[in-house]
Design an enzyme around this catalytic site. Structure first.
Site, PDB file in Angstrom:
ATOM      1  CB  SER A 108      47.050  47.026  37.013  1.00 43.74           C
ATOM      2  OG  SER A 108      47.466  46.595  35.722  1.00 43.74           O
TER       3      SER A 108
ATOM      4  CG  HIS B 178      43.696  40.273  42.827  1.00 41.46           C
ATOM      5  ND1 HIS B 178      44.644  40.732  43.702  1.00 41.46           N
ATOM      6  CD2 HIS B 178      42.762  41.240  42.755  1.00 41.46           C
ATOM      7  CE1 HIS B 178      44.302  41.945  44.126  1.00 41.46           C
ATOM      8  NE2 HIS B 178      43.155  42.271  43.565  1.00 41.46           N
TER       9      HIS B 178
ATOM     10  CG  ASP C 260      43.256  47.806  40.275  1.00 40.57           C
ATOM     11  OD1 ASP C 260      42.845  47.981  41.435  1.00 40.57           O
ATOM     12  OD2 ASP C 260      43.189  46.710  39.681  1.00 40.57           O
ATOM     13  CG  HIS C 261      46.048  46.745  43.517  1.00 42.66           C
ATOM     14  ND1 HIS C 261      45.891  46.421  44.849  1.00 42.66           N
ATOM     15  CD2 HIS C 261      45.072  46.081  42.859  1.00 42.66           C
ATOM     16  CE1 HIS C 261      44.867  45.584  44.973  1.00 42.66           C
ATOM     17  NE2 HIS C 261      44.346  45.374  43.791  1.00 42.66           N
TER      18      HIS C 261
ATOM     19  CG  ASN D 228      38.120  46.286  42.041  1.00 43.30           C
ATOM     20  OD1 ASN D 228      37.213  47.113  42.130  1.00 43.30           O
ATOM     21  ND2 ASN D 228      39.336  46.500  42.485  1.00 43.30           N
TER      22      ASN D 228
ATOM     23  CD  GLU E 149      44.653  45.926  49.143  1.00 42.71           C
ATOM     24  OE1 GLU E 149      44.491  46.300  47.972  1.00 42.71           O
ATOM     25  OE2 GLU E 149      45.217  44.869  49.459  1.00 42.71           O
TER      26      GLU E 149
ATOM     27  N   GLY F  39      36.631  40.068  42.131  1.00 43.53           N
ATOM     28  CA  GLY F  39      35.220  39.779  41.860  1.00 43.53           C
ATOM     29  C   GLY F  39      34.994  38.637  40.873  1.00 43.53           C
TER      30      GLY F  39
ATOM     31  CG  HIS G 142      40.381  44.683  45.313  1.00 46.17           C
ATOM     32  ND1 HIS G 142      41.364  45.108  44.464  1.00 46.17           N
ATOM     33  CD2 HIS G 142      39.903  45.786  45.921  1.00 46.17           C
ATOM     34  CE1 HIS G 142      41.483  46.420  44.557  1.00 46.17           C
ATOM     35  NE2 HIS G 142      40.612  46.862  45.446  1.00 46.17           N
TER      36      HIS G 142
ATOM     37  CB  THR H  53      40.386  36.959  36.284  1.00 49.34           C
ATOM     38  OG1 THR H  53      41.422  37.532  37.087  1.00 49.34           O
ATOM     39  CG2 THR H  53      40.874  35.632  35.740  1.00 49.34           C
TER      40      THR H  53
HETATM   41  P1  13P Z   1      39.818  39.601  39.413  1.00 49.09           P
HETATM   42  O1  13P Z   1      40.924  39.565  38.417  1.00 49.09           O
HETATM   43  O2  13P Z   1      39.797  38.406  40.306  1.00 49.09           O
HETATM   44  O3  13P Z   1      38.499  39.855  38.795  1.00 49.09           O
HETATM   45  O4  13P Z   1      40.123  40.841  40.386  1.00 49.09           O
HETATM   46  C1  13P Z   1      40.231  42.106  39.861  1.00 49.09           C
HETATM   47  C2  13P Z   1      40.690  43.079  40.886  1.00 49.09           C
HETATM   48  O5  13P Z   1      40.398  42.965  42.058  1.00 49.09           O
HETATM   49  C3  13P Z   1      41.512  44.205  40.420  1.00 49.09           C
HETATM   50  O6  13P Z   1      41.961  45.008  41.467  1.00 49.09           O
END
Ligand code: 13P
Length: 284
Positions: free
Chosen positions: A50, A180, A82-83, A230, A134, A210, A208, A233
């Site tokens: 990110s 997320h 990412d993003h 993805n 996205e 996941g 996303h 967390t």
């Molecule tokens: P989580 O943090 O819920 O696993 O999501 C990660 C994500 O989608 C990163 O783009």
């Protein structure tokens, strides 16, 4: 082996109905845990980074760590922004050595999202770099969204199909009900949206958020056409829980290796379980 574009493995994942994991890299221990797990299971994977993580680690260290992992493992590994929030940050990452970028234009109008994503695709493709787009808004853990609002944010299949046709992205993240962070209850995943979009486009749908999604829902998502998932967390939680346990047991610990070693081990277990669940073992 050098870092590769996601096109080295995503078409095969879609054709054979499995998903490749994007595991977010937040520091050296995350990177090591992810590649160690993937080596054990001989799986391709994506390091997601990110903009916040990029700021934390520094772009030079990020690329050097990912390149070292690719060289050491011989696995097909993509280093993926990412993003990404702008054309400029995507180009900065490509110049620094990223093999893949996400341009997240989901907060722009539909037409503007298409226009901006197309610009990134044109530039990235010229350099052999893959692009994720996205559509729809993927919520965050703090968003206590009501059902109505959630529906308002979901991707519309006909828009997603048009978005793909106009931009030519290599994979497409669509809001289908995941968020997320960890879930208070269970996510309400709209498998019908995944299926409608996946059937109509040749590239995989990306899931996303996941972390915390029950295994059965992950399997159903993959069956419906998800080819990239993805996870961030769950690794963060495993890492911090392991560190907390060590420090709670012994307040005198001061050597970071004493708590980072179990933290890394805990993340290896998370990543291995996800790779097995996603079905990408032995696909490297
Ligand atoms: P989580 O943090 O819920 O696993 O999501 C990660 C994500 O989608 C990163 O783009």
């Amino acid at each position: 082996m050098a870092l590769v574009s996601m096109n080295e493995f995503l078409p095969k994942a879609k054709a054979n109905k499995y998903a490749v994991g994007q595991f977010n890299m937040n520091n050296l221990e995350f990177a090591q845990a992810i590649v160690d797990a993937a080596m054990e299971l001989n799986s391709p994977f994506i390091y997601g980074v990110s903009e916040g993580a990029l700021k934390y680690m520094g772009i030079e260290f990020t690329v050097a760590i990912a390149e070292a992992a690719a060289k050491k493992s011989g696995l097909p590994i993509a280093l993926h922004l990412d993003h990404g929030s702008s054309f400029e940050v995507a180009m900065k990452c490509i110049r620094a050595g990223f093999s893949s970028v996400m341009f997240d234009g989901s907060h722009y109008s539909f037409e503007e999202n298409i226009r901006l994503t197309k610009e990134v695709v044109k530039a990235a493709r010229a350099m052999g770099v893959s692009v994720e787009g996205e559509l729809g808004t993927i919520g965050g853990v703090e968003d206590d969204i009501s059902v109505d609002e959630e529906h308002a944010n979901l991707a519309k299949p006909e828009e997603a199909i048009r978005f793909y046709e106009e931009t030519g992205v290599d994979c497409l993240a669509i809001a289908v009900g995941t968020a997320h962070g960890m879930y208070a209850g269970e996510p309400n995943i709209h498998f019908d949206i995944i299926e409608a979009v996946s059937k109509a486009i040749p590239v995989p749908v990306v899931l996303h958020g996941g972390s915390g999604v029950p295994d059965e829902m992950i399997r159903k998502s993959i069956a419906a056409g998800v080819g990239k998932i993805n996870v961030n967390t769950e690794n963060q939680v495993a890492c911090t829980d392991a560190i907390r346990e060590v420090l709670n047991k012994d307040a005198k610990v001061y050597d970071p290796r004493k708590y980072l070693t179990p933290a890394r081990k805990a993340m290896v277990e998370v990543v291995k379980s996800k790779i097995q669940l996603f079905g990408s073992s032995n696909q490297a």
